[in-house]
Design a protein around this motif. Structure first.
Motif, PDB file in Angstrom:
ATOM      1  N   VAL A   1       0.860  -1.176   0.000  1.00 41.75           N
ATOM      2  CA  VAL A   1       0.000   0.000   0.000  1.00 41.75           C
ATOM      3  C   VAL A   1       0.897   1.227   0.000  1.00 41.75           C
ATOM      4  N   LEU A   3       1.133   5.339   0.549  1.00 38.69           N
ATOM      5  CA  LEU A   3       0.483   6.537   1.082  1.00 38.69           C
ATOM      6  C   LEU A   3       0.839   7.702   0.177  1.00 38.69           C
ATOM      7  N   LYS A  11       0.874  11.696   6.072  1.00 38.05           N
ATOM      8  CA  LYS A  11       1.333  10.376   5.633  1.00 38.05           C
ATOM      9  C   LYS A  11       2.329   9.753   6.609  1.00 38.05           C
ATOM     10  N   ILE A  50       3.460  -1.120   3.966  1.00 36.79           N
ATOM     11  CA  ILE A  50       2.930   0.193   3.600  1.00 36.79           C
ATOM     12  C   ILE A  50       4.114   1.127   3.382  1.00 36.79           C
ATOM     13  N   CYS A  81      -3.327   4.634  -1.040  1.00 31.98           N
ATOM     14  CA  CYS A  81      -4.118   5.251   0.022  1.00 31.98           C
ATOM     15  C   CYS A  81      -3.894   6.751  -0.119  1.00 31.98           C
ATOM     16  N   LYS A 114      -7.761   2.519  -5.235  1.00 28.22           N
ATOM     17  CA  LYS A 114      -7.484   3.664  -4.365  1.00 28.22           C
ATOM     18  C   LYS A 114      -8.430   3.664  -3.169  1.00 28.22           C
ATOM     19  N   VAL A 115      -7.893   4.082  -2.045  1.00 29.55           N
ATOM     20  CA  VAL A 115      -8.681   4.301  -0.838  1.00 29.55           C
ATOM     21  C   VAL A 115      -8.496   5.773  -0.499  1.00 29.55           C
ATOM     22  N   VAL A 117      -8.767   8.900   1.923  1.00 29.97           N
ATOM     23  CA  VAL A 117      -8.770   9.120   3.368  1.00 29.97           C
ATOM     24  C   VAL A 117      -8.634  10.608   3.663  1.00 29.97           C
ATOM     25  N   HIS A 146     -12.973   7.743   3.849  1.00 26.26           N
ATOM     26  CA  HIS A 146     -12.729   7.316   5.221  1.00 26.26           C
ATOM     27  C   HIS A 146     -12.113   8.478   5.986  1.00 26.26           C
ATOM     28  N   LEU A 159      -9.455   1.539   8.958  1.00 22.32           N
ATOM     29  CA  LEU A 159      -8.602   1.714   7.782  1.00 22.32           C
ATOM     30  C   LEU A 159      -7.746   0.466   7.555  1.00 22.32           C
ATOM     31  N   LEU A 163      -7.878  -1.749   4.126  1.00 24.10           N
ATOM     32  CA  LEU A 163      -6.679  -2.018   3.321  1.00 24.10           C
ATOM     33  C   LEU A 163      -6.436  -3.506   3.202  1.00 24.10           C
TER      34      LEU A 163
END
Length: 168
Positions: A1, A3, A11, A50, A81, A114-115, A117, A146, A159, A163
């Motif tokens: 993942v 950031l 981040k 991550i 993310c 994509k997430v 946040v 989120h 979260l 993920l």
């Protein structure tokens, strides 16, 4: 993942909360100059990696700022993310800058999962948080958003769950 976000979007702080990594955290742009990695421990002894990518600025896809030196690291991630700070004055504009820079660098990045946040939600007055969430959701359509705070741990476990689910 990976950031991904503008400088000072939270981040590195999120990386430090999700993992045992100890990235440099400061309140100025480009504190992170190279990607930092950490291992997230998830429920039932599951783990995933991550990466805290240096902040993207407008023009990064053309080499502005650290530009190509770190955008290539984003290609190595299966999920992005995307963090936008609650301090942002225009969420849609910020989101569009990030999307455009990724697209300009490599159109295939738009196809990555994509997430989205919104970070630093502890900076929003608790009594106006519902209105804040509504405003953000109305400004950025077609994305589930989120809301987290790395300092108060708001939404952090959720979260991690999201993920993990997307990775699997």
């Amino acid at each position: 993942v990976g950031l991904v976000g503008l400088p000072n979007s939270g981040k590195s702080t999120l990386l430090s909360v999700l993992t045992d990594a100890k990235p440099k955290i400061a309140n100025y742009e480009f504190t992170t100059l190279k990607p930092n990695l950490g291992i997230v421990n998830h429920r039932a002894y599951n783990t995933f990696v991550i990466s805290d990518i240096p902040g993207i600025i407008k023009g990064a896809s053309h080499g502005k700022g650290l530009g190509h030196n770190f955008l290539r690291h984003i290609e190595r991630n299966s999920i992005l993310c995307v963090l936008i700070s609650a301090e942002s004055k225009n969420f849609l504009k910020t989101f569009n800058i990030l999307s455009q820079e990724l697209k300009n660098y490599n159109t295939e990045l738009n196809d990555k999962e994509k997430v989205l946040v919104i970070s630093k939600c502890d900076l929003v007055e608790p009594k106006s948080f519902s209105k804040f969430k509504e405003d953000v959701i109305l400004s950025i359509k077609n994305f589930k958003i989120h809301f987290i705070s790395s300092l108060s741990m708001l939404g952090i476990q959720e979260l991690k769950d999201i993920l993990w689910q997307k990775l699997n």
